[in-house]
Design an enzyme around this catalytic site. Sequence first.
Site, PDB file in Angstrom:
ATOM      1  N   GLU A 151       2.411 -32.659 -29.645  1.00  0.00           N
ATOM      2  CA  GLU A 151       1.620 -33.503 -30.559  1.00  0.00           C
ATOM      3  C   GLU A 151       2.486 -34.609 -31.165  1.00  0.00           C
ATOM      4  OE1 GLU A 151      -0.695 -31.170 -33.328  1.00  0.00           O
ATOM      5  OE2 GLU A 151      -1.849 -30.235 -31.711  1.00  0.00           O
TER       6      GLU A 151
ATOM      7  N   GLU B 164      -3.520 -26.256 -25.843  1.00  0.00           N
ATOM      8  CA  GLU B 164      -4.033 -25.733 -27.116  1.00  0.00           C
ATOM      9  C   GLU B 164      -5.533 -25.920 -27.129  1.00  0.00           C
ATOM     10  OE1 GLU B 164      -2.154 -26.708 -30.853  1.00  0.00           O
ATOM     11  OE2 GLU B 164      -0.166 -26.873 -29.915  1.00  0.00           O
TER      12      GLU B 164
END
Length: 515
Positions: free
Chosen positions: A196, A319
């Site tokens: 991220e 995820e």
Amino acid sequence: MKKTLLSVGTLALWALGASSVFAQSAKATIGNDNGMVISRHIYGQFAEHLGRGIYDGFWVDAKMPVKKQDRVRLDIVDALKKIKIPNLRWPGGCFADEYHWRDGIGVRTGRPKMVNTNWGGVTEDNSFGTHEFLELCKLLNTEPYITGNVGSGTVQEMSNWVEYLNFDGKSPLSDLRAKNGHPKPYNVTFWGVGNESWGCGGNMTPEHYADEYKRYAIFAKDYGNNKLKKIATGPAGDNYNWTEVVMKNVKKDIWGIALHYYTLPTGDWNDKGPATGFTEAAYFNTLKNGLRMEEFVTKHSAIMDKYDPDKKVALVVDEWGVWTNSEPGTNPGFLYQQNSLRDALVAATTLNIFNNHADRVKLANLAQTINVLQALILTQKEKIILTPTYHVFDMFKVHQDAKLLPIKLDVPDYEFDGKKLPAVNVSASKDAAGKIHLTIVNIDNNKAIDFKADLGNATWSTVSGQILTGTDVTNINTFTNPNNIKLVAFNDAKKDGNNISVKLPAHSIVSLELK
């Protein structure tokens, strides 16, 4: 039909009353395989240093009265081995970009402590580090997927970690690995280059990250015959520009690009909604948001096709899962939530989506394995429970490394409050022994569905099955009632020529084996 309803697999139907009449029908045409394989790595899991995922999850106090190897809980290992998890992602997540691997090797009593600033501000003692993780993977018979620190780390730090784990020669780092108890290399293949990076991993622009990726990747070396599969930070949800920029600028040395998407019941990060006791409106909205995975996978894949028409770069959904408000009375930074039949329906639907996009989706990781978010397993001291989502992975493991069978669907809608969703989703595969497996999900909360599939020229004579359902989508497993939601035999599928006819109860997941 009344006799059919008496079968074991649909006993729950009686509790639903007259509204569950088979008033709707769905049709499918299942084609021949074209050689496309559903990667087993789609069924990967995720273990971050977050809440009670590692500590008091996999890794417990030495005095806890459960069977252990070192401090690893073996009842958890046994449960995960049963569903054949193919890979385990670690150490994060956001934690990965504040983790320095040298703090987690060597004598445990001498390891420095750190503050886990992302998840609850707790002190991390680093007793579970690189060697402990890789020994856990060995116990699980699963492949490690390690995420390197790009956000607060250095190129040299990640390069050294790769050498420490994979070099089978003489060097200061391989000598250190041997001193720490492992002379032979671990040969870790899957490596994430940051996590991220648009957010907790560095707040970067995609242009800046693409340059950083190339710099980190070139120093993450292959040693011997072990070829690294390097995975770039990808987008969240509908950030299509991130995918465009990374694919355009990173021309080589990339195995995959990651996509993150969480299903929020409300769609609001500030109040995601409860894990239990929700209304049908909340159920419908959760399934609506979960089904957006189809949109994201399709659109990101189309962008990737522009720069990679041969589909050599994998879309890695590392995820995903349902994210609700934390359970009342727990540390909100620990992300502990219950797991209902609703979550299982989202998981099954998502896995069907991944299977049907097997040309591009090659790896995925449910968030997370134990005690965090949409967990497979919940623990309470020496007790564990298997969640409804665990049972989905048990049902779907038959698709791992099987050949995808393409499907055309004509299904009714699940209607609520003037809104509509497709009520049924399916994926199908053929394994190495020639057995055909179908996983069928009916998300309609109220109506059972008569499902018929045309198998074309496939050869089969018998069908067996399992079902996961309950009296209500809010049903959960608890430490006092751990088997409230469990797999049972399903007998409401029958052969009709070369077609198969299936009676799908409301809010149910059915897996069938044809041989």
